[in-house]
Design a protein around this motif. Structure first.
Motif, PDB file in Angstrom:
ATOM      1  N   ASN A 158       0.823  -1.210   0.000  1.00 10.32           N
ATOM      2  CA  ASN A 158       0.000   0.000   0.000  1.00 10.32           C
ATOM      3  C   ASN A 158       0.857   1.260   0.000  1.00 10.32           C
ATOM      4  OD1 ASN A 158      -2.458  -1.400  -0.014  1.00 10.32           O
ATOM      5  ND2 ASN A 158      -2.471  -1.603   2.212  1.00 10.32           N
ATOM      6  N   LEU A 159       1.973   1.237   0.737  1.00 17.08           N
ATOM      7  CA  LEU A 159       2.881   2.382   0.754  1.00 17.08           C
ATOM      8  C   LEU A 159       3.505   2.601  -0.618  1.00 17.08           C
ATOM      9  CD1 LEU A 159       4.275   4.568   2.469  1.00 17.08           C
ATOM     10  CD2 LEU A 159       6.073   2.887   2.963  1.00 17.08           C
ATOM     11  N   GLU A 160       3.918   1.506  -1.259  1.00 20.07           N
ATOM     12  CA  GLU A 160       4.513   1.612  -2.589  1.00 20.07           C
ATOM     13  C   GLU A 160       3.504   2.153  -3.603  1.00 20.07           C
ATOM     14  OE1 GLU A 160       7.645   1.088  -3.712  1.00 20.07           O
ATOM     15  OE2 GLU A 160       8.250   0.851  -1.637  1.00 20.07           O
ATOM     16  N   ARG A 161       2.268   1.727  -3.482  1.00 18.19           N
ATOM     17  CA  ARG A 161       1.234   2.208  -4.387  1.00 18.19           C
ATOM     18  C   ARG A 161       0.996   3.709  -4.172  1.00 18.19           C
ATOM     19  NH1 ARG A 161      -2.463  -1.248  -3.203  1.00 18.19           N
ATOM     20  NH2 ARG A 161      -1.937  -2.655  -4.916  1.00 18.19           N
ATOM     21  N   THR A 162       0.982   4.138  -2.923  1.00 15.20           N
ATOM     22  CA  THR A 162       0.736   5.543  -2.604  1.00 15.20           C
ATOM     23  C   THR A 162       1.893   6.428  -3.059  1.00 15.20           C
ATOM     24  OG1 THR A 162      -0.616   4.945  -0.681  1.00 15.20           O
ATOM     25  CG2 THR A 162       0.298   7.172  -0.731  1.00 15.20           C
ATOM     26  N   GLU A 163       3.109   5.974  -2.818  1.00 13.92           N
ATOM     27  CA  GLU A 163       4.295   6.788  -3.123  1.00 13.92           C
ATOM     28  C   GLU A 163       4.694   6.745  -4.590  1.00 13.92           C
ATOM     29  OE1 GLU A 163       6.599   6.652   1.192  1.00 13.92           O
ATOM     30  OE2 GLU A 163       7.430   5.579  -0.531  1.00 13.92           O
ATOM     31  N   GLY A 164       4.303   5.681  -5.277  1.00 13.94           N
ATOM     32  CA  GLY A 164       4.693   5.548  -6.676  1.00 13.94           C
ATOM     33  C   GLY A 164       6.055   4.888  -6.818  1.00 13.94           C
ATOM     34  N   TRP A 165       6.070   3.555  -6.759  1.00 19.49           N
ATOM     35  CA  TRP A 165       7.311   2.787  -6.795  1.00 19.49           C
ATOM     36  C   TRP A 165       8.076   2.996  -8.108  1.00 19.49           C
ATOM     37  CZ3 TRP A 165       8.162  -0.625 -10.719  1.00 19.49           C
ATOM     38  CH2 TRP A 165       7.037  -0.973 -11.489  1.00 19.49           C
ATOM     39  N   SER A 166       7.352   3.266  -9.198  1.00 16.11           N
ATOM     40  CA  SER A 166       7.972   3.236 -10.522  1.00 16.11           C
ATOM     41  C   SER A 166       8.981   4.378 -10.751  1.00 16.11           C
ATOM     42  CB  SER A 166       6.905   3.264 -11.619  1.00 16.11           C
ATOM     43  OG  SER A 166       6.121   4.441 -11.523  1.00 16.11           O
ATOM     44  N   ARG A 167       9.049   5.335  -9.842  1.00 16.06           N
ATOM     45  CA  ARG A 167      10.016   6.418 -10.051  1.00 16.06           C
ATOM     46  C   ARG A 167      11.465   5.934  -9.960  1.00 16.06           C
ATOM     47  NH1 ARG A 167      11.278   8.759  -4.873  1.00 16.06           N
ATOM     48  NH2 ARG A 167       9.928   7.955  -3.223  1.00 16.06           N
ATOM     49  N   VAL A 168      11.693   4.776  -9.341  1.00 14.82           N
ATOM     50  CA  VAL A 168      13.072   4.263  -9.303  1.00 14.82           C
ATOM     51  C   VAL A 168      13.429   3.568 -10.612  1.00 14.82           C
ATOM     52  CG1 VAL A 168      12.984   3.929  -6.822  1.00 14.82           C
ATOM     53  CG2 VAL A 168      12.505   1.978  -8.323  1.00 14.82           C
ATOM     54  N   CYS A 169      12.439   3.345 -11.477  1.00 14.44           N
ATOM     55  CA  CYS A 169      12.686   2.630 -12.727  1.00 14.44           C
ATOM     56  C   CYS A 169      12.641   3.577 -13.931  1.00 14.44           C
ATOM     57  CB  CYS A 169      11.660   1.520 -12.899  1.00 14.44           C
ATOM     58  SG  CYS A 169      11.767   0.250 -11.605  1.00 14.44           S
TER      59      CYS A 169
END
Length: 216
Positions: A205-216
């Motif tokens: 849920n945290l990854e979804r909220t923060e937007g995990w894809s910015r590291v990719c």
């Protein structure tokens, strides 16, 4: 984490530690492999999660496990249940990191060979639910029970493609500093050790909220 950049590490629980996953593989080149560290670093998210585009707010989860790590067996079932429960909310990617000896290596190669016949999940479910160690005879019986061609399985187990997949997973483990199994990369969060289902859900849920894809 300073390396690789953009990822963060959180503490997990128990692990099964082992040695070099290539010790015991046939062939001199397999006992001291040239791991594709540079190639993996160039495409770290593709190496972790695959290159298929993810729909909407799906969070990818890369699981590194050994079939004979007791903590992995528990966590693998929990992850599979979580994937079913969350529908398309997460995408599981399974990495074989066989650290616990010859049976682990044989099982890992067989699982990846079964994947070539579209039977990875069925193979995984059967193997983690049995106390038996992988042997050629057991793998033959298991193949027959899930409608997998055993001759094709044996041929694929020693293929360069399967060995390269293990090398890639091992390179990722080197980069992220995994010293045992289980280990996870959930979006941009790295976890070493067995983790509760509630913690897994919180991280997703945290990854979804923060937007995990910015590291990719």
């Amino acid at each position: 984490m300073g390396d690789p950049p953009g990822f963060r590490r959180v503490s997990g629980g128990s692990i099964s530690a082992g040695g070099n996953p290539f010790v015991g593989l046939d062939g001199a080149s397999d006992t001291s492999p040239n791991l594709p560290i540079a190639d993996v670093r160039e495409d770290i998210c593709g190496s972790l999660f695959g290159n298929e585009p993810l729909a909407g707010d799906t969070v990818p989860v890369a699981s590194f496990s050994d079939f004979y790590c007791p903590y992995c067996r528990i966590q693998t079932k929990e992850l599979a249940d979580l994937e079913d429960r969350m529908g398309g909310g997460i995408k599981m990617v399974w990495h074989e990191l066989p650290l616990l000896g010859d049976s682990s290596i044989l099982a890992a190669k067989a699982a990846l060979a079964a994947k070539r016949q579209g039977a990875y999940v069925r193979f995984q479910e059967r193997l983690i639910s049995t106390p038996f160690r992988a042997t050629p005879g057991y793998l033959e019986a298991l193949s027959e029970s899930i409608d997998v061609s055993y001759p094709q399985l044996m041929a694929d187990m020693d293929s360069e493609e399967v060995l390269q997949e293990i090398r890639t997973s091992t390179a990722l483990a080197e980069i992220f500093g995994f010293v045992g199994t289980p280990a996870l990369v959930i979006g941009k969060t790295v976890v070493q050790g067995q983790t509760s289902t509630s913690t897994l859900e919180d991280i997703v849920n945290l990854e979804r909220t923060e937007g995990w894809s910015r590291v990719c």
